[in-house]
Write a protein that holds these residues in place. Structure first.
Motif, PDB file in Angstrom:
ATOM      1  N   ARG A  13     -12.925  -0.139 -12.864  1.00  0.00           N
ATOM      2  CA  ARG A  13     -12.890   0.624 -14.263  1.00  0.00           C
ATOM      3  C   ARG A  13     -11.536   1.268 -14.487  1.00  0.00           C
ATOM      4  NH1 ARG A  13     -16.328  -1.697 -15.439  1.00  0.00           N
ATOM      5  NH2 ARG A  13     -18.603  -1.011 -15.754  1.00  0.00           N
ATOM      6  N   LEU A  14     -10.717   1.455 -13.577  1.00  0.00           N
ATOM      7  CA  LEU A  14      -9.376   1.985 -13.368  1.00  0.00           C
ATOM      8  C   LEU A  14      -8.486   1.123 -12.693  1.00  0.00           C
ATOM      9  CD1 LEU A  14      -7.453   4.448 -13.983  1.00  0.00           C
ATOM     10  CD2 LEU A  14      -8.249   5.172 -11.725  1.00  0.00           C
ATOM     11  N   LEU A  15      -7.279   0.817 -13.155  1.00  0.00           N
ATOM     12  CA  LEU A  15      -6.082   0.245 -12.402  1.00  0.00           C
ATOM     13  C   LEU A  15      -4.820   1.333 -12.386  1.00  0.00           C
ATOM     14  CD1 LEU A  15      -6.060  -3.361 -14.087  1.00  0.00           C
ATOM     15  CD2 LEU A  15      -7.707  -2.518 -12.407  1.00  0.00           C
ATOM     16  N   THR A  16      -4.492   1.327 -11.266  1.00  0.00           N
ATOM     17  CA  THR A  16      -3.082   2.316 -11.145  1.00  0.00           C
ATOM     18  C   THR A  16      -2.098   1.374 -10.714  1.00  0.00           C
ATOM     19  OG1 THR A  16      -3.730   2.681  -8.812  1.00  0.00           O
ATOM     20  CG2 THR A  16      -4.646   4.177 -10.495  1.00  0.00           C
ATOM     21  N   TRP A  17      -0.842   1.796 -11.102  1.00  0.00           N
ATOM     22  CA  TRP A  17       0.219   0.988 -10.952  1.00  0.00           C
ATOM     23  C   TRP A  17       1.341   1.870 -10.307  1.00  0.00           C
ATOM     24  CZ3 TRP A  17       0.225  -4.215 -12.984  1.00  0.00           C
ATOM     25  CH2 TRP A  17      -1.025  -4.476 -13.739  1.00  0.00           C
ATOM     26  N   ASP A  18       1.989   0.940  -9.431  1.00  0.00           N
ATOM     27  CA  ASP A  18       3.446   1.496  -9.058  1.00  0.00           C
ATOM     28  C   ASP A  18       4.286   1.303  -9.961  1.00  0.00           C
ATOM     29  OD1 ASP A  18       5.395   2.368  -7.101  1.00  0.00           O
ATOM     30  OD2 ASP A  18       6.083   0.202  -6.829  1.00  0.00           O
ATOM     31  N   VAL A  19       5.562   1.799 -10.130  1.00  0.00           N
ATOM     32  CA  VAL A  19       6.729   1.545 -11.003  1.00  0.00           C
ATOM     33  C   VAL A  19       7.770   0.701 -10.650  1.00  0.00           C
ATOM     34  CG1 VAL A  19       7.879   2.659 -12.787  1.00  0.00           C
ATOM     35  CG2 VAL A  19       6.004   3.638 -12.225  1.00  0.00           C
ATOM     36  N   LYS A  20       8.411   1.328  -9.886  1.00  0.00           N
ATOM     37  CA  LYS A  20       9.729   0.478  -9.432  1.00  0.00           C
ATOM     38  C   LYS A  20       9.438  -0.720  -8.953  1.00  0.00           C
ATOM     39  CE  LYS A  20      14.617   1.187  -7.478  1.00  0.00           C
ATOM     40  NZ  LYS A  20      14.180   0.021  -6.700  1.00  0.00           N
ATOM     41  N   ASP A  21      10.119  -1.857  -9.302  1.00  0.00           N
ATOM     42  CA  ASP A  21       9.954  -3.243  -8.886  1.00  0.00           C
ATOM     43  C   ASP A  21       8.521  -3.787  -9.033  1.00  0.00           C
ATOM     44  OD1 ASP A  21      12.659  -3.063  -8.252  1.00  0.00           O
ATOM     45  OD2 ASP A  21      12.344  -2.501  -6.174  1.00  0.00           O
ATOM     46  N   THR A  22       7.624  -2.950  -9.730  1.00  0.00           N
ATOM     47  CA  THR A  22       6.485  -3.291 -10.301  1.00  0.00           C
ATOM     48  C   THR A  22       6.231  -3.610 -11.571  1.00  0.00           C
ATOM     49  OG1 THR A  22       5.399  -2.541  -8.239  1.00  0.00           O
ATOM     50  CG2 THR A  22       3.911  -2.895 -10.030  1.00  0.00           C
ATOM     51  N   LEU A  23       6.704  -2.512 -12.342  1.00  0.00           N
ATOM     52  CA  LEU A  23       6.665  -2.464 -13.816  1.00  0.00           C
ATOM     53  C   LEU A  23       8.122  -2.661 -14.377  1.00  0.00           C
ATOM     54  CD1 LEU A  23       4.341   0.462 -14.548  1.00  0.00           C
ATOM     55  CD2 LEU A  23       3.561  -1.920 -14.618  1.00  0.00           C
ATOM     56  N   VAL A  24       8.894  -1.932 -13.737  1.00  0.00           N
ATOM     57  CA  VAL A  24      10.414  -1.910 -14.334  1.00  0.00           C
ATOM     58  C   VAL A  24      11.493  -2.131 -13.025  1.00  0.00           C
ATOM     59  CG1 VAL A  24      10.177  -0.364 -16.379  1.00  0.00           C
ATOM     60  CG2 VAL A  24      10.697   0.505 -14.155  1.00  0.00           C
ATOM     61  N   ARG A  25      12.697  -2.359 -13.286  1.00  0.00           N
ATOM     62  CA  ARG A  25      13.427  -2.820 -12.304  1.00  0.00           C
ATOM     63  C   ARG A  25      14.880  -2.278 -12.637  1.00  0.00           C
ATOM     64  NH1 ARG A  25      13.220  -9.247 -12.091  1.00  0.00           N
ATOM     65  NH2 ARG A  25      14.067  -9.614 -14.143  1.00  0.00           N
ATOM     66  N   LEU A  26      15.976  -1.921 -11.812  1.00  0.00           N
ATOM     67  CA  LEU A  26      17.022  -1.472 -12.424  1.00  0.00           C
ATOM     68  C   LEU A  26      18.041  -2.740 -12.937  1.00  0.00           C
ATOM     69  CD1 LEU A  26      18.038   0.958  -9.187  1.00  0.00           C
ATOM     70  CD2 LEU A  26      17.755   1.662 -11.715  1.00  0.00           C
ATOM     71  N   ARG A  27      18.680  -2.308 -13.910  1.00  0.00           N
ATOM     72  CA  ARG A  27      19.365  -3.409 -14.634  1.00  0.00           C
ATOM     73  C   ARG A  27      20.605  -3.770 -13.722  1.00  0.00           C
ATOM     74  NH1 ARG A  27      18.156  -4.605 -19.936  1.00  0.00           N
ATOM     75  NH2 ARG A  27      16.703  -2.920 -21.002  1.00  0.00           N
ATOM     76  N   CYS A  28      21.298  -3.093 -13.062  1.00  0.00           N
ATOM     77  CA  CYS A  28      22.333  -3.170 -12.376  1.00  0.00           C
ATOM     78  C   CYS A  28      22.196  -2.420 -10.771  1.00  0.00           C
ATOM     79  CB  CYS A  28      23.699  -3.110 -12.673  1.00  0.00           C
ATOM     80  SG  CYS A  28      23.934  -1.210 -13.074  1.00  0.00           S
ATOM     81  N   SER A  29      22.818  -2.908  -9.811  1.00  0.00           N
ATOM     82  CA  SER A  29      22.915  -2.096  -8.471  1.00  0.00           C
ATOM     83  C   SER A  29      23.151  -0.575  -8.554  1.00  0.00           C
ATOM     84  CB  SER A  29      23.845  -2.742  -7.613  1.00  0.00           C
ATOM     85  OG  SER A  29      24.979  -2.582  -7.695  1.00  0.00           O
ATOM     86  N   VAL A  30      22.484   0.054  -7.684  1.00  0.00           N
ATOM     87  CA  VAL A  30      23.128   1.349  -7.416  1.00  0.00           C
ATOM     88  C   VAL A  30      24.652   1.427  -7.478  1.00  0.00           C
ATOM     89  CG1 VAL A  30      23.025   3.450  -6.158  1.00  0.00           C
ATOM     90  CG2 VAL A  30      21.027   2.422  -6.615  1.00  0.00           C
TER      91      VAL A  30
END
Length: 241
Positions: A4-21
């Motif tokens: 019924r419910l899907l939960t998501w991590d964000v960094k490196d799952t949905l989005v990632r950094l465009r360049c390195s730190v």
């Protein structure tokens, strides 16, 4: 399995950094007339981050810090380790970086995510976020045009506890009013996402687009490791959604 419910991590799952730190820190420093090599900043950042996270976990909330103060200290110490010591300029760099990392220009949506989230809605599933992130996350997801997909965004700063503590999952499930066996979590980290969610009674899957499988993941069933977010749809088709 009836999801019924899907939960998501964000960094490196949905989005990632465009360049390195290191590259981003170097670019912001350059705008203040300070030249520091990205590689030096990258190395310093990771060392400082590990120490800061150990001494003051989850942004130091239980020590009276805010996430902006926490990140400010990380930025300043990162530069100090690279020979930059002027307090006034360190404060300005830290403020600029904190603001910059809330903007879309520093993040990119991973391939297949938009289509996958749309299809999840088509299946009639509810979506939410569970992430070890600070208060900027909602702004980031909105700027990336992803925020509207999620019923709520549970950050570790908001929850007061961080993954792999199962309480952050329990808080999210309570907010959604869904039993753990009717939910599934998707993320890229074995401990924080796969193991922790299962420990909370949820189904869970690793999204690992990198072909290299870490030692900690070798005993994870192959069907629980997804090479692309699009493979989430295969899981859903096999479930009674």
């Amino acid at each position: 399995m009836r999801l019924r419910l899907l939960t998501w991590d964000v960094k490196d799952t949905l989005v990632r950094l465009r360049c390195s730190v290191g590259e981003q820190y170097s670019a912001v420093a350059k705008s203040f007339g300070i030249q520091v090599e990205p590689k030096a900043l990258e190395s310093s950042f990771h060392k400082v981050y590990r120490v800061q996270n150990k001494l003051f976990p989850n942004y130091g909330l239980d020590r009276g810090l805010s996430s902006q103060q926490w990140w400010g200290d990380v930025v300043k110490q990162t530069f100090r380790n690279c020979g930059v010591s002027e307090d006034w300029v360190l404060a300005q760099i830290a403020e600029n970086l904190y603001s910059d990392y809330s903007m879309e220009k520093n993040w990119e949506v991973l391939p297949g995510i938009r289509e996958t989230l749309h299809q999840c809605h088509q299946f009639g599933l509810r979506l939410a976020v569970i992430s070890n992130f600070d208060r900027r996350l909602e702004q980031i997801l909105n700027h990336c045009n992803l925020g509207h997909h999620f019923e709520f965004i549970m950050t570790s700063e908001k929850a007061g506890v961080a993954k792999p503590d199962i309480r952050i999952f329990q808080k999210a499930l309570c907010m959604a009013g869904v039993m753990p066996q009717h939910s599934a979590h998707f993320g890229d980290d074995y401990i924080n996402d796969y193991w922790a969610a299962r420990n909370a009674g949820m189904h869970s899957y690793l999204i690992q687009q990198d072909e290299h499988i870490k030692n900690s993941e070798r005993h994870v069933p192959k069907e629980h490791i997804l090479k692309s977010p699009r493979h989430v749809l295969t899981i859903l088709k096999n479930a009674e959604c």
